[in-house]
Design an enzyme around this catalytic site. Structure first.
Site: not given
Length: 252
Positions: A5, A59, A86, A148, A152
């Site tokens: 997936l 979403d 991802n 960001y 991460k």
């Protein structure tokens, strides 16, 4: 072969993950918001490799969409053996200029979605004694680059812990930390990239190939290319003001 997936599968690294895993013979569940693009990719991969491809439009910043994906991952009658987290987005402007609604959606997509999907798929993997999870982080996880980088960095830390904790049970978890990669990502966020030299860019096929290889080898972190491995090492010793890099600018 097992079923993989992939979130954010309609373009960029997600589509490349789909192509490389399909070439290896894995069945696929493709997740993204764009139904048309998912359908086109699914048709391409079914025709090229003769595999089963399921399309799941969702979403992941919406609780209903995320719940739908979580339910699919937890379904014991259709086990998922590889999860690729991802899906992601970038924010162009500084924190104090970005609407809080965009920041919250950004956090949900990078942190809550990965947390939820991993939690949903993990019990089945542990029961079967095998499974693979690739969390697409970024070299930004090592750098002081706003929310960001913060999101991460969470994904990097989470993946390191999960790999160490679950590897002995057969589940391999890897944070993939690429640098600048030629996809639609920067154009979608409206970022000007003409100032970035050609040697700084990676190709999507290389990033995915190295990420899958390192995951299969049981590595907790995968940083494609010597250039960005050097950046990761340098971030531990150089001042934050040097590692932050230039400000982002909108495309003209």
């Amino acid at each position: 072969m097992t079923t993989a997936l992939i979130t954010g599968a309609s373009s960029g690294l997600g589509a490349e993950f789909a192509r490389q895993l399909a070439a290896q013979g894995h069945g696929l569940v493709l997740v993204a918001r764009s139904q048309d693009r998912l359908d086109a990719l699914a048709a391409e991969l079914r025709g090229a490799y003769g595999i089963d491809v399921e399309v799941l439009t969702a979403d992941l910043t919406d609780p209903l969409g995320l719940g739908l994906v979580g339910t699919r991952l937890a379904d014991p009658s259709r086990p998922v053996g590889i999860l690729v987290n991802n899906a992601g987005l970038g924010l162009l402007h500084d924190f104090h200029h970005t609407p809080i609604e965009e920041e919250v959606a950004h956090l949900r997509l990078h942190v809550e979605a990965a947390l939820t999907t991993t939690r949903a798929v993990l019990p089945g993997m542990l029961a079967r004694g095998e499974g693979r999870i690739v969390n697409v982080a970024s070299i930004a996880a090592y750098l002081p680059r706003g929310t960001y980088s913060a999101a991460k960095a969470w994904l990097l830390s989470f993946s390191r812990w999960a790999n160490g904790h679950y590897k002995r049970s057969g589940v391999l978890v890897t944070a993939l930390c690429p640098g600048m990669t030629r996809t639609e990502f920067h154009a979608r966020m409206g970022m000007e990239t003409r100032w970035i030299p050609g040697w700084a860019w990676l190709q999507a096929d290389r990033v995915v190939r190295e990420g899958l290889r390192d995951n299969l080898a049981g590595k907790a972190v995968s940083v494609p290319s010597m250039l960005y491995k050097t950046v990761a090492v340098a971030s531990r010793v150089l001042p934050a003001r040097l590692m932050a890099g230039p400000a982002r600018h909108p495309r003209r």
